[in-house]
Design an enzyme around this catalytic site. Sequence first.
Site, mmCIF file in Angstrom:
data_model
loop_
_atom_site.group_PDB
_atom_site.id
_atom_site.type_symbol
_atom_site.label_atom_id
_atom_site.label_comp_id
_atom_site.label_asym_id
_atom_site.label_seq_id
_atom_site.Cartn_x
_atom_site.Cartn_y
_atom_site.Cartn_z
ATOM 1 N N CYS A 65 0.875 -1.168 0.000
ATOM 2 C CA CYS A 65 0.000 0.000 0.000
ATOM 3 C C CYS A 65 0.918 1.225 0.000
ATOM 4 O O CYS A 65 2.137 1.088 -0.027
ATOM 5 C CB CYS A 65 -0.993 -0.012 1.164
ATOM 6 S SG CYS A 65 -0.276 0.240 2.805
ATOM 7 N N GLY A 70 -0.537 -0.034 6.489
ATOM 8 C CA GLY A 70 -1.850 -0.682 6.473
ATOM 9 C C GLY A 70 -1.766 -2.104 5.954
ATOM 10 O O GLY A 70 -2.416 -3.017 6.478
ATOM 11 N N ASN A 99 12.681 -13.420 12.492
ATOM 12 C CA ASN A 99 11.237 -13.442 12.736
ATOM 13 C C ASN A 99 10.506 -14.505 11.936
ATOM 14 O O ASN A 99 9.296 -14.642 12.067
ATOM 15 C CB ASN A 99 10.631 -12.069 12.422
ATOM 16 C CG ASN A 99 11.400 -10.932 13.051
ATOM 17 O OD1 ASN A 99 11.863 -10.046 12.357
ATOM 18 N ND2 ASN A 99 11.552 -10.962 14.364
#
Length: 144
Positions: A65, A70, A99
């Site tokens: 985006c 978002g 991660n």
Amino acid sequence: MRISVAADSKDGVAERVVAELRERGHEVVTHGALDDEERHDWAWACELAARDVGEGRAEQAVVCCWTGTGASIAANKVPGVRAALCVDAYTAGGARKWNDANVLALSLRLTSDVVLKEILDAWLEGRPSTDSADVANVTHLDAI
């Protein structure tokens, strides 16, 4: 690898992400503005791409985006998804390593073609760490 890609507009590198992944030999599934049949809004488009990962229809996803924020928020709402907003190759490599991120979030505003290639190189070459502390952290995410 099957990679789901979503964007809320065709601005910036949105279409370049798809082309670059295909050039690298990946099967790409498109959502949002990249698919004329779907709703273009970031929350809906990025949810669809993230669900592809969370439900096993894709191994990874790239969600985009204007800022990438978002896109990453929407993707991270899906169980089993670990989305990371990356603006450089170091962050992308670290997200994969420490991660075990499975969804790459990109800013259409900030990501140039050159930086996109660097980010994708680091992301696609990255492998999750086998260090016990790193594994414990990723495992703990499911309990949160």
